[in-house]
Scaffold this active site. Structure first.
Site, PDB file in Angstrom:
ATOM      1  N   ILE A 160     -41.827  24.744  78.915  1.00 12.36           N
ATOM      2  CA  ILE A 160     -42.102  25.522  80.120  1.00 12.36           C
ATOM      3  C   ILE A 160     -43.604  25.742  80.319  1.00 12.36           C
ATOM      4  O   ILE A 160     -44.074  25.843  81.448  1.00 12.36           O
ATOM      5  CB  ILE A 160     -41.337  26.866  80.113  1.00 12.36           C
ATOM      6  CG1 ILE A 160     -41.305  27.461  81.531  1.00 12.36           C
ATOM      7  CG2 ILE A 160     -41.911  27.832  79.079  1.00 12.36           C
ATOM      8  CD1 ILE A 160     -40.292  28.551  81.714  1.00 12.36           C
ATOM      9  N   ASN A 211     -40.592  40.771  76.295  1.00 17.76           N
ATOM     10  CA  ASN A 211     -40.001  41.993  75.765  1.00 17.76           C
ATOM     11  C   ASN A 211     -40.592  43.168  76.540  1.00 17.76           C
ATOM     12  O   ASN A 211     -41.587  43.017  77.249  1.00 17.76           O
ATOM     13  CB  ASN A 211     -40.208  42.115  74.256  1.00 17.76           C
ATOM     14  CG  ASN A 211     -41.673  42.180  73.875  1.00 17.76           C
ATOM     15  OD1 ASN A 211     -42.417  43.038  74.355  1.00 17.76           O
ATOM     16  ND2 ASN A 211     -42.102  41.265  73.017  1.00 17.76           N
ATOM     17  N   ASP A 260     -41.741  33.862  75.105  1.00 17.70           N
ATOM     18  CA  ASP A 260     -42.820  34.832  75.250  1.00 17.70           C
ATOM     19  C   ASP A 260     -44.035  34.428  74.407  1.00 17.70           C
ATOM     20  O   ASP A 260     -45.166  34.379  74.896  1.00 17.70           O
ATOM     21  CB  ASP A 260     -42.301  36.213  74.849  1.00 17.70           C
ATOM     22  CG  ASP A 260     -43.209  37.361  75.269  1.00 17.70           C
ATOM     23  OD1 ASP A 260     -44.062  37.174  76.147  1.00 17.70           O
ATOM     24  OD2 ASP A 260     -43.020  38.458  74.719  1.00 17.70           O
TER      25      ASP A 260
END
Length: 165
Positions: A11, A24, A34
């Site tokens: 990604i 988060n 993340d």
């Protein structure tokens, strides 16, 4: 109407206006998607998170920062429900996709790359994670033209492709 496709890859390398980060609630980086986004984007992403989200972000909500060193212009951060910790309300998961598209519209983004939110370490069952993503993105009233769900591994890509067929 949004065109939704499945992509096999990383990604952080997608050449889109915005990538979505499965963040988060603290908004300070982490593992999985993340961590990858924070590493690829460099310190500018964390600096923007600290500035824009001093108190973090609520589950199901979304906000944006720069994408730093990634090819995308923006990162849209969204906090998915942690199924493994008992957060099993599906509306929180679908809210992540809906809110991310609303933020994309606010930014003027026309192309967005999504991960499968909550499907990794947060333990959302894969079949339902895919269904929630596909259903929510397809039904969205958005100006985003190109939405992609990026699968890191072949098995997930195959499941996504089958669902989109």
């Amino acid at each position: 109407m949004v065109t939704l496709t499945a992509v096999r890859g990383d990604i952080t390398t997608q050449e889109v206006d915005a990538v979505v980060n499965a963040a988060n609630s603290a908004m300070r980086g982490g593992g999985g998607v993340d961590g990858a986004i924070h590493r690829a984007g460099g310190p500018a992403v964390l600096e923007a998170c600290i500035e824009r989200f001093p108190d973090g972000l609520a589950t199901g909500d979304a906000g944006w920062t720069t994408a730093g060193d990634m090819p995308a212009r923006w990162v849209i951060h969204t906090v998915g429900p942690n199924h493994s910790a008992g957060q099993t309300d599906r509306s929180l998961l679908t809210s992540c996709y809906r809110r991310s598209l609303e933020v994309a519209d606010e930014l003027g983004a026309r192309s967005v790359a999504f991960p499968l939110i909550s499907a990794g370490v947060y333990g959302w069952p894969m079949d339902d994670a895919i269904a929630a993503a596909v259903e929510t993105i397809r039904r969205a009233d958005t100006r985003v033209e190109d939405a992609r769900i990026v699968a890191f591994d072949e098995a997930t890509f195959d499941q996504l492709s089958h669902r989109l067929a």
